[in-house]
Design a protein around this motif. Structure first.
Motif, mmCIF file in Angstrom:
data_model
loop_
_atom_site.group_PDB
_atom_site.id
_atom_site.type_symbol
_atom_site.label_atom_id
_atom_site.label_comp_id
_atom_site.label_asym_id
_atom_site.label_seq_id
_atom_site.Cartn_x
_atom_site.Cartn_y
_atom_site.Cartn_z
ATOM 1 N N LEU A 89 0.826 -1.212 0.000
ATOM 2 C CA LEU A 89 0.000 0.000 0.000
ATOM 3 C C LEU A 89 0.859 1.261 0.000
ATOM 4 O O LEU A 89 0.571 2.216 -0.739
ATOM 5 N N SER A 90 1.907 1.276 0.805
ATOM 6 C CA SER A 90 2.777 2.462 0.827
ATOM 7 C C SER A 90 3.483 2.636 -0.507
ATOM 8 O O SER A 90 3.677 3.765 -0.983
ATOM 9 N N GLY A 91 3.857 1.525 -1.147
ATOM 10 C CA GLY A 91 4.492 1.621 -2.460
ATOM 11 C C GLY A 91 3.552 2.161 -3.515
ATOM 12 O O GLY A 91 3.936 3.006 -4.339
ATOM 13 N N LEU A 92 2.308 1.695 -3.512
ATOM 14 C CA LEU A 92 1.332 2.199 -4.475
ATOM 15 C C LEU A 92 1.016 3.669 -4.228
ATOM 16 O O LEU A 92 0.841 4.445 -5.176
ATOM 17 N N LEU A 93 0.961 4.050 -2.971
ATOM 18 C CA LEU A 93 0.735 5.465 -2.656
ATOM 19 C C LEU A 93 1.871 6.329 -3.201
ATOM 20 O O LEU A 93 1.634 7.423 -3.736
ATOM 21 N N ALA A 94 3.110 5.839 -3.082
ATOM 22 C CA ALA A 94 4.253 6.591 -3.601
ATOM 23 C C ALA A 94 4.182 6.709 -5.115
ATOM 24 O O ALA A 94 4.494 7.765 -5.687
ATOM 25 N N LEU A 95 3.753 5.635 -5.782
ATOM 26 C CA LEU A 95 3.610 5.684 -7.236
ATOM 27 C C LEU A 95 2.528 6.681 -7.646
ATOM 28 O O LEU A 95 2.708 7.462 -8.586
ATOM 29 N N ARG A 96 1.393 6.654 -6.944
ATOM 30 C CA ARG A 96 0.321 7.601 -7.262
ATOM 31 C C ARG A 96 0.793 9.037 -7.062
ATOM 32 O O ARG A 96 0.437 9.934 -7.846
ATOM 33 N N ALA A 97 1.596 9.254 -6.025
ATOM 34 C CA ALA A 97 2.092 10.606 -5.762
ATOM 35 C C ALA A 97 2.997 11.098 -6.881
ATOM 36 O O ALA A 97 3.110 12.307 -7.109
ATOM 37 N N GLN A 98 3.627 10.170 -7.609
ATOM 38 C CA GLN A 98 4.474 10.519 -8.748
ATOM 39 C C GLN A 98 3.673 10.635 -10.045
ATOM 40 O O GLN A 98 4.245 10.860 -11.107
ATOM 41 N N GLY A 99 2.354 10.428 -9.963
ATOM 42 C CA GLY A 99 1.501 10.537 -11.144
ATOM 43 C C GLY A 99 1.373 9.271 -11.952
ATOM 44 O O GLY A 99 0.853 9.295 -13.075
ATOM 45 N N THR A 100 1.845 8.156 -11.404
ATOM 46 C CA THR A 100 1.751 6.882 -12.113
ATOM 47 C C THR A 100 0.312 6.381 -12.103
ATOM 48 O O THR A 100 -0.351 6.374 -11.055
ATOM 49 N N ALA A 101 -0.182 5.954 -13.243
ATOM 50 C CA ALA A 101 -1.505 5.348 -13.335
ATOM 51 C C ALA A 101 -1.408 3.893 -12.892
ATOM 52 O O ALA A 101 -0.519 3.161 -13.312
ATOM 53 N N ILE A 102 -2.334 3.447 -12.034
ATOM 54 C CA ILE A 102 -2.263 2.121 -11.428
ATOM 55 C C ILE A 102 -3.524 1.336 -11.754
ATOM 56 O O ILE A 102 -4.644 1.825 -11.579
ATOM 57 N N GLY A 103 -3.333 0.089 -12.228
ATOM 58 C CA GLY A 103 -4.463 -0.772 -12.520
ATOM 59 C C GLY A 103 -4.125 -2.215 -12.237
ATOM 60 O O GLY A 103 -2.974 -2.576 -11.985
ATOM 61 N N ALA A 104 -5.141 -3.066 -12.248
ATOM 62 C CA ALA A 104 -4.963 -4.494 -12.008
ATOM 63 C C ALA A 104 -5.658 -5.282 -13.106
ATOM 64 O O ALA A 104 -6.719 -4.872 -13.609
ATOM 65 N N VAL A 105 -5.050 -6.406 -13.462
ATOM 66 C CA VAL A 105 -5.640 -7.345 -14.430
ATOM 67 C C VAL A 105 -5.612 -8.711 -13.754
ATOM 68 O O VAL A 105 -4.550 -9.233 -13.415
ATOM 69 N N THR A 106 -6.786 -9.301 -13.563
ATOM 70 C CA THR A 106 -6.903 -10.507 -12.751
ATOM 71 C C THR A 106 -7.815 -11.530 -13.404
ATOM 72 O O THR A 106 -8.684 -11.168 -14.216
ATOM 73 N N VAL A 107 -7.614 -12.800 -13.035
ATOM 74 C CA VAL A 107 -8.520 -13.849 -13.504
ATOM 75 C C VAL A 107 -9.725 -13.987 -12.577
ATOM 76 O O VAL A 107 -10.597 -14.818 -12.821
ATOM 77 N N GLN A 108 -9.784 -13.185 -11.525
ATOM 78 C CA GLN A 108 -10.926 -13.233 -10.620
ATOM 79 C C GLN A 108 -12.192 -12.719 -11.320
ATOM 80 O O GLN A 108 -12.128 -11.936 -12.256
ATOM 81 N N ASP A 109 -13.345 -13.173 -10.815
ATOM 82 C CA ASP A 109 -14.629 -12.677 -11.301
ATOM 83 C C ASP A 109 -14.918 -11.313 -10.675
ATOM 84 O O ASP A 109 -14.482 -11.036 -9.561
ATOM 85 N N PRO A 110 -15.668 -10.446 -11.368
ATOM 86 C CA PRO A 110 -15.926 -9.099 -10.841
ATOM 87 C C PRO A 110 -16.651 -9.101 -9.508
ATOM 88 O O PRO A 110 -16.352 -8.288 -8.627
ATOM 89 N N GLU A 111 -17.616 -10.005 -9.322
ATOM 90 C CA GLU A 111 -18.337 -10.041 -8.042
ATOM 91 C C GLU A 111 -17.389 -10.396 -6.908
ATOM 92 O O GLU A 111 -17.477 -9.860 -5.802
ATOM 93 N N ARG A 112 -16.468 -11.324 -7.182
ATOM 94 C CA ARG A 112 -15.513 -11.734 -6.160
ATOM 95 C C ARG A 112 -14.555 -10.600 -5.831
ATOM 96 O O ARG A 112 -14.174 -10.409 -4.670
ATOM 97 N N VAL A 113 -14.163 -9.842 -6.842
ATOM 98 C CA VAL A 113 -13.227 -8.739 -6.617
ATOM 99 C C VAL A 113 -13.832 -7.719 -5.660
ATOM 100 O O VAL A 113 -13.121 -7.132 -4.834
ATOM 101 N N ARG A 114 -15.135 -7.524 -5.726
ATOM 102 C CA ARG A 114 -15.776 -6.500 -4.899
ATOM 103 C C ARG A 114 -15.588 -6.762 -3.414
ATOM 104 O O ARG A 114 -15.429 -5.834 -2.626
ATOM 105 N N TRP A 115 -15.625 -8.047 -3.000
ATOM 106 C CA TRP A 115 -15.436 -8.316 -1.578
ATOM 107 C C TRP A 115 -14.037 -8.825 -1.254
ATOM 108 O O TRP A 115 -13.641 -8.891 -0.088
#
Length: 219
Positions: A89-115
């Motif tokens: 989490l701290s690493g992703l926060l540092a990336l966002r602070a530098q303006g890096t766009a962050i995304g995820a690509v997963t084999v999980q189902d969307p309903e499962r990702v929500r919880w």
């Protein structure tokens, strides 16, 4: 002119989420429900996390693994909390602070990702592409879709994954393939699948990740 943002895409399980114990426990719980006898994580075959879940359940003598997963997987998995790896989490926060766009690509189902996603992680992801949005990895379609949603071209991006299929997808998508060796697959398998670089610990998901991003002309 403002320089275009550079995107960093991630797999979820084994990269951002420390979900190995939860997946083992879920496999055991589904087998327990299907077989009517107690199955523990210790009963799983070697390399269970690197094998399709239905293959693991078949090894445990579950007669219809697909049906068993449909019946019991989500209920079992939802009862087991999953946390992010330390430092993510701290690493992703540092990336966002530098303006890096962050995304995820997963084999999980969307309903499962929500919880499945902890709220703090969900808030940091600008886009999440699931198996229902695009063909799953090793196809590159999910990575391309994430980059389109972020409005950035693949030559500006990296993808961090922990499996050979992740590396194959990244190479096919034309992005830098970074192998997370703290995940579910050994470093040799990631290199053999085409990893451009190996990341040694979750703390690598931070500003040091920017060293692997392709250079961008600001003109």
């Amino acid at each position: 002119m403002t320089a275009p943002r550079q995107p960093a895409l991630f797999d979820l399980d084994g990269v951002l989420l420390d979900s190995a114990a939860a997946v083992r426990a879920t496999l055991a719980a589904v087998a327990t429900c299907a077989l009517g006898r107690r199955v523990t994580p210790g009963d799983l075959p070697p390399g269970a996390l690197r094998r399709p879940r239905c293959e693991v359940l078949a090894f445990l003598d579950v007669a219809d693994p697909d049906d068993a997963c449909d019946r019991w997987w989500d209920g079992a998995a939802s009862a087991i909390p999953v946390e992010t790896f330390p430092g993510v989490l701290s690493g992703l926060l540092a990336l966002r602070a530098q303006g890096t766009a962050i995304g995820a690509v997963t084999v999980q189902d969307p309903e499962r990702v929500r919880w499945l996603l902890p709220g703090a992680l969900s808030d940091l992801l600008e886009v999440v592409v699931t198996r229902q949005d695009a063909p799953p990895k090793p196809a590159p379609d999910g990575l391309h879709l994430a980059l389109r949603r972020l409005d950035v071209p693949p030559e500006r991006a990296v993808f961090v994954g922990d499996s050979p299929t992740d590396m194959t997808a990244a190479r096919a998508a034309g992005v830098v393939a970074l192998g997370a060796v703290w995940g579910w697959h050994p470093p040799a398998a990631l290199r053999a699948a085409g990893a451009d670089h190996l990341l040694l610990e979750p703390a690598s998901i931070g500003l040091s990740l920017l060293h692997h991003l392709p250079l961008i002309d600001s003109a």
